[in-house]
Design an enzyme around this catalytic site. Structure first.
Site, PDB file in Angstrom:
ATOM      1  N   GLU A   1      -5.185   7.692   0.541  1.00 38.21           N
ATOM      2  CA  GLU A   1      -6.405   7.726  -0.397  1.00 38.21           C
ATOM      3  C   GLU A   1      -6.523   6.309  -0.278  1.00 38.21           C
ATOM      4  O   GLU A   1      -8.425   6.306  -0.357  1.00 38.21           O
ATOM      5  CB  GLU A   1      -5.965   8.805  -1.909  1.00 38.21           C
ATOM      6  CG  GLU A   1      -5.250   9.852  -1.928  1.00 38.21           C
ATOM      7  CD  GLU A   1      -4.373  10.098  -1.024  1.00 38.21           C
ATOM      8  OE1 GLU A   1      -3.243   8.993  -1.435  1.00 38.21           O
ATOM      9  OE2 GLU A   1      -3.421  11.307  -1.692  1.00 38.21           O
TER      10      GLU A   1
ATOM     11  N   GLN B   1       8.058  -9.799  -3.119  1.00 34.51           N
ATOM     12  CA  GLN B   1       6.769  -9.627  -3.519  1.00 34.51           C
ATOM     13  C   GLN B   1       6.920  -9.203  -5.053  1.00 34.51           C
ATOM     14  O   GLN B   1       7.137  -7.596  -4.754  1.00 34.51           O
ATOM     15  CB  GLN B   1       6.144  -9.133  -2.043  1.00 34.51           C
ATOM     16  CG  GLN B   1       4.539  -8.502  -2.720  1.00 34.51           C
ATOM     17  CD  GLN B   1       4.169  -7.469  -1.579  1.00 34.51           C
ATOM     18  OE1 GLN B   1       4.443  -7.011  -1.297  1.00 34.51           O
ATOM     19  NE2 GLN B   1       2.587  -7.419  -1.891  1.00 34.51           N
ATOM     20  N   GLY B   2       6.423 -10.066  -5.851  1.00 32.22           N
ATOM     21  CA  GLY B   2       6.530  -9.282  -6.987  1.00 32.22           C
ATOM     22  C   GLY B   2       4.936  -8.866  -7.216  1.00 32.22           C
ATOM     23  O   GLY B   2       4.242  -9.414  -7.848  1.00 32.22           O
ATOM     24  N   TYR B   3       4.590  -8.052  -6.979  1.00 27.32           N
ATOM     25  CA  TYR B   3       3.309  -7.239  -6.973  1.00 27.32           C
ATOM     26  C   TYR B   3       2.937  -5.963  -7.686  1.00 27.32           C
ATOM     27  O   TYR B   3       1.999  -5.982  -9.279  1.00 27.32           O
ATOM     28  CB  TYR B   3       1.807  -7.274  -5.795  1.00 27.32           C
ATOM     29  CG  TYR B   3       1.988  -8.092  -5.216  1.00 27.32           C
ATOM     30  CD1 TYR B   3       2.105  -9.263  -5.586  1.00 27.32           C
ATOM     31  CD2 TYR B   3       0.632  -8.243  -3.819  1.00 27.32           C
ATOM     32  CE1 TYR B   3       1.340 -10.694  -4.588  1.00 27.32           C
ATOM     33  CE2 TYR B   3       0.759  -9.614  -3.566  1.00 27.32           C
ATOM     34  CZ  TYR B   3       1.074 -10.874  -3.683  1.00 27.32           C
ATOM     35  OH  TYR B   3       0.595 -11.504  -2.515  1.00 27.32           O
ATOM     36  N   SER B   4       3.361  -4.904  -7.539  1.00 25.90           N
ATOM     37  CA  SER B   4       3.144  -3.903  -8.810  1.00 25.90           C
ATOM     38  C   SER B   4       4.429  -4.149  -9.566  1.00 25.90           C
ATOM     39  O   SER B   4       5.743  -4.183  -9.743  1.00 25.90           O
ATOM     40  CB  SER B   4       4.058  -2.995  -7.502  1.00 25.90           C
ATOM     41  OG  SER B   4       3.078  -2.879  -5.814  1.00 25.90           O
TER      42      SER B   4
ATOM     43  N   GLU C   1      -2.786 -11.257  14.141  1.00 24.35           N
ATOM     44  CA  GLU C   1      -2.426  -9.434  14.735  1.00 24.35           C
ATOM     45  C   GLU C   1      -2.183  -8.400  13.636  1.00 24.35           C
ATOM     46  O   GLU C   1      -1.250  -8.371  14.275  1.00 24.35           O
ATOM     47  CB  GLU C   1      -1.542  -9.180  16.685  1.00 24.35           C
ATOM     48  CG  GLU C   1      -1.627  -8.682  17.647  1.00 24.35           C
ATOM     49  CD  GLU C   1      -0.870  -7.166  17.078  1.00 24.35           C
ATOM     50  OE1 GLU C   1      -1.703  -6.704  16.516  1.00 24.35           O
ATOM     51  OE2 GLU C   1       0.589  -7.641  17.000  1.00 24.35           O
TER      52      GLU C   1
HETATM   53  C1  LIG Z   1       8.398   1.599   0.992  1.00 21.90           C
HETATM   54  C2  LIG Z   1       7.599   1.191  -0.351  1.00 21.90           C
HETATM   55  C3  LIG Z   1       7.916  -0.036  -0.321  1.00 21.90           C
HETATM   56  C4  LIG Z   1       7.197  -0.949  -1.356  1.00 21.90           C
HETATM   57  N1  LIG Z   1       7.856  -2.234  -1.712  1.00 21.90           N
HETATM   58  C5  LIG Z   1       6.454  -3.061  -2.286  1.00 21.90           C
HETATM   59  C6  LIG Z   1       7.219  -4.229  -2.576  1.00 21.90           C
HETATM   60  O1  LIG Z   1       7.583  -4.913  -1.993  1.00 21.90           O
HETATM   61  N2  LIG Z   1       6.083  -4.970  -3.557  1.00 21.90           N
HETATM   62  C7  LIG Z   1       5.163  -4.546  -4.434  1.00 21.90           C
HETATM   63  O2  LIG Z   1       4.760  -5.273  -5.164  1.00 21.90           O
HETATM   64  N3  LIG Z   1       5.087  -3.332  -3.953  1.00 21.90           N
HETATM   65  C8  LIG Z   1       6.231  -2.490  -3.471  1.00 21.90           C
HETATM   66  N4  LIG Z   1       5.302  -1.185  -3.449  1.00 21.90           N
HETATM   67  C9  LIG Z   1       4.378  -0.714  -3.831  1.00 21.90           C
HETATM   68  C10 LIG Z   1       3.814   0.081  -3.326  1.00 21.90           C
HETATM   69  O3  LIG Z   1       2.369  -1.327  -3.149  1.00 21.90           O
HETATM   70  C11 LIG Z   1       2.775   0.502  -4.084  1.00 21.90           C
HETATM   71  O4  LIG Z   1       3.688   2.101  -4.458  1.00 21.90           O
HETATM   72  C12 LIG Z   1       1.262   1.445  -4.223  1.00 21.90           C
HETATM   73  O5  LIG Z   1       0.320   0.401  -3.796  1.00 21.90           O
HETATM   74  C13 LIG Z   1       1.023   2.744  -4.547  1.00 21.90           C
HETATM   75  O6  LIG Z   1       0.384   2.350  -5.902  1.00 21.90           O
HETATM   76  P1  LIG Z   1       1.563   3.289  -6.929  1.00 21.90           P
HETATM   77  O7  LIG Z   1       2.670   3.251  -6.411  1.00 21.90           O
HETATM   78  O8  LIG Z   1       1.437   2.240  -8.635  1.00 21.90           O
HETATM   79  O9  LIG Z   1       0.214   4.731  -6.820  1.00 21.90           O
HETATM   80  P2  LIG Z   1      -0.781   5.098  -7.730  1.00 21.90           P
HETATM   81  O10 LIG Z   1      -1.989   3.798  -7.200  1.00 21.90           O
HETATM   82  O11 LIG Z   1      -0.397   5.219  -9.459  1.00 21.90           O
HETATM   83  O12 LIG Z   1      -1.363   5.942  -7.040  1.00 21.90           O
HETATM   84  C14 LIG Z   1      -1.081   7.234  -7.154  1.00 21.90           C
HETATM   85  C15 LIG Z   1      -1.746   8.077  -6.860  1.00 21.90           C
HETATM   86  O13 LIG Z   1      -3.140   8.210  -7.127  1.00 21.90           O
HETATM   87  C16 LIG Z   1      -3.687   8.394  -5.944  1.00 21.90           C
HETATM   88  N5  LIG Z   1      -4.427   6.963  -6.335  1.00 21.90           N
HETATM   89  C17 LIG Z   1      -4.934   6.075  -7.177  1.00 21.90           C
HETATM   90  N6  LIG Z   1      -6.227   5.500  -7.012  1.00 21.90           N
HETATM   91  C18 LIG Z   1      -6.939   6.099  -6.026  1.00 21.90           C
HETATM   92  C19 LIG Z   1      -8.699   5.623  -5.514  1.00 21.90           C
HETATM   93  N7  LIG Z   1      -9.008   5.025  -6.418  1.00 21.90           N
HETATM   94  N8  LIG Z   1      -9.807   6.586  -4.946  1.00 21.90           N
HETATM   95  C20 LIG Z   1      -8.481   7.907  -4.923  1.00 21.90           C
HETATM   96  N9  LIG Z   1      -7.039   8.157  -4.729  1.00 21.90           N
HETATM   97  C21 LIG Z   1      -6.220   7.143  -5.378  1.00 21.90           C
HETATM   98  C22 LIG Z   1      -2.958   7.786  -5.000  1.00 21.90           C
HETATM   99  O14 LIG Z   1      -3.807   7.565  -3.120  1.00 21.90           O
HETATM  100  C23 LIG Z   1      -1.755   8.554  -5.062  1.00 21.90           C
HETATM  101  O15 LIG Z   1      -1.523   9.514  -4.631  1.00 21.90           O
HETATM  102  C24 LIG Z   1       6.298  -0.408  -2.718  1.00 21.90           C
HETATM  103  C25 LIG Z   1       6.193   1.219  -1.880  1.00 21.90           C
HETATM  104  C26 LIG Z   1       6.588   2.039  -1.698  1.00 21.90           C
HETATM  105  C27 LIG Z   1       6.745   2.828  -1.392  1.00 21.90           C
END
Ligand SMILES: Cc1cc2nc3c(=O)[nH]c(=O)nc-3n(C[C@H](O)[C@H](O)[C@H](O)COP(=O)(O)OP(=O)(O)OC[C@H]3O[C@@H](n4cnc5c(N)ncnc54)[C@H](O)[C@@H]3O)c2cc1C
Length: 390
Positions: free
Chosen positions: A374, A128-131, A246
């Site tokens: 969060e 999944q290429g999202y983040s 589900e």
């Molecule tokens: C084990 C694992 C597997 C993953 N696999 C995939 C994958 O296959 N494909 C993919 O695309 N992604 C993947 N991810 C990424 C995951 O979706 C992101 O890590 C997650 O959505 C958080 O984004 P971020 O890491 O950029 O943190 P950020 O969004 O930068 O957040 C940093 C901090 O700020 C807080 N924060 C951010 N916005 C808000 C808000 N509006 N209100 C309050 N607090 C906030 C967050 O809670 C966090 O504490 C994976 C992550 C993990 C840990």
């Protein structure tokens, strides 16, 4: 909510139980397959996969016409509960949960023909290429660019935390196709063959020491226009498609209860290791964890009873995700406190084969992956409680 099975559900439950008994090899029960199937379990996994496929139970919630079993959410609930009780591994991963439903709803006939079979047989791995480095919680701000050039789109940019990209054959990818449009409206959903020139996958080793996710770089990667799913610039809405799955997390609640039972058994059998009084502290902590898993079970029942009534769980699913992921961390912390110094050991002859500290480190990610705590609290506050946005 009726906690007892109807006659029909009880019959289906025993059918699933018998099936698992016959088709799931013993060595697979409780095995850790999160980072892929270890080589010594591949033959057993093949047998299990084939058995599931013969019933349409790899994608039990997909409609029958697409190779699923068309089970209702309530039947899926029973199925997932029994699979978890038996410690049998899930098969199909994000291909079944995310991509398949998206293609069923938005894919054209060629895309369905080309990709659904490989997901169902488990032969084609997807990532999944999202983040991206600057776009996780605020995913709609993603910057990876897609520019149309003749019959192709040309992709440039970077993804991060891409689970399984190093083993994936294909990637479903969100990229910005119109930088002028409001951020949710300029994103397109692509299917990308990972063998295409210009893709560079670099490993990210997590703090537990394993290689699950990656950084993925794209340099002038050409994707045929036929690999766009749905309409150009509508990728945001396409990426959020789900079927009538589900969503109760019942599997997590079952495995958390089993983990607690194993820990309590160990505590009883190793009473002599505890200093006077210290076992009482640990015992009380396990009692609290046991009550908390009951809470998870009730949250699961709440979600499934909403789905059975035709409602769509929203903040309720966030409550379950938040509570379950934080509880997994409390369970690991309680295990570590119980083991004391032995909790540092990750060798096979350590208590629980050394898996407790591994789980303790791994579970840190649970409150980040799939939406952080969060973000879940924000959803509960605004959509669940109707509080104003901060
Ligand atoms: C084990 C694992 C597997 C993953 N696999 C995939 C994958 O296959 N494909 C993919 O695309 N992604 C993947 N991810 C990424 C995951 O979706 C992101 O890590 C997650 O959505 C958080 O984004 P971020 O890491 O950029 O943190 P950020 O969004 O930068 O957040 C940093 C901090 O700020 C807080 N924060 C951010 N916005 C808000 C808000 N509006 N209100 C309050 N607090 C906030 C967050 O809670 C966090 O504490 C994976 C992550 C993990 C840990």
């Amino acid at each position: 909510m009726e906690f007892r099975d109807t006659q029909e559900q009880a019959d289906f439950r025993s059918e699933v139980r018998d099936f698992i008994e016959q088709q799931c090899p013993a060595e697979l029960r409780g095995a850790n397959t999160f980072d892929g199937t270890p080589p010594n379990l591949r033959a057993a996994m093949d047998k299990w996969r084939k058995g599931l496929a013969s019933k349409g139970w790899i994608a039990a919630g997909w409609p029958k016409e697409y190779g699923g079993a068309g089970l209702t959410p309530l039947e899926q609930f029973v199925f997932n509960q029994e699979v978890a009780e038996a410690g049998a591994p899930q098969v199909g991963g994000i291909g079944v949960m995310m991509l398949g439903p998206t293609l069923i709803v938005h894919g054209n006939d060629d895309q369905k023909r080309q990709h659904l079979g490989g997901i169902l047989s488990g032969e084609v791995n997807w990532c999944q290429g999202y983040s991206e480095p600057g776009s996780g919680s605020d995913l709609a701000s993603l910057q990876t660019r897609a520019v149309r050039d003749g019959d192709d789109w040309v992709i440039n940019g970077q993804k991060i935390w891409t689970s399984g990209a190093h083993q994936a054959d294909w990637c479903f990818l969100l990229a910005r196709s119109d930088p002028e449009a409001p951020k949710h409206r300029g994103i397109t959903y692509f299917l990308l063959d990972m063998k295409t020139p210009g893709i560079n996958v670099r490993p990210l080793i997590n703090m537990e020491g394993s290689h699950g996710f990656n950084e993925v770089f794209f340099e002038d990667v050409r994707v045929p226009a036929r690999n766009v799913v749905g309409e150009v610039n509508r990728g945001w809405y396409i990426g959020t498609t789900t079927l009538d799955f589900e969503r109760s997390s019942i599997g997590a609640s079952v495995s958390q209860r089993q983990t607690i039972e194993r820990n309590v058994k160990w505590m009883r059998e190793n009473a002599s290791r505890f200093r006077a009084g210290s076992q009482d502290t640990v015992r009380l902590a396990w009692a609290n964890r046991a009550v908390e898993t009951q809470v998870v079970t009730m949250l699961s029942y709440r979600i499934i009873s909403m789905q059975a009534a035709g409602q769509v769980p929203n903040s309720e699913a966030s409550i379950a995700k938040l509570f379950t992921s934080e509880l997994s961390q409390r369970i690991s912390s309680t295990s570590m406190a119980m083991l004391g110094m032995a909790g540092q050991l990750r060798t096979e002859d350590a208590p629980f084969g050394g898996e407790i500290p591994t789980g303790y480190l791994f579970n840190v990610a649970m409150t980040i992956a799939g939406g952080t705590s969060e973000i879940q609290r924000g959803i509960i506050a605004t959509r669940g409680l109707g509080l104003p946005r901060g």
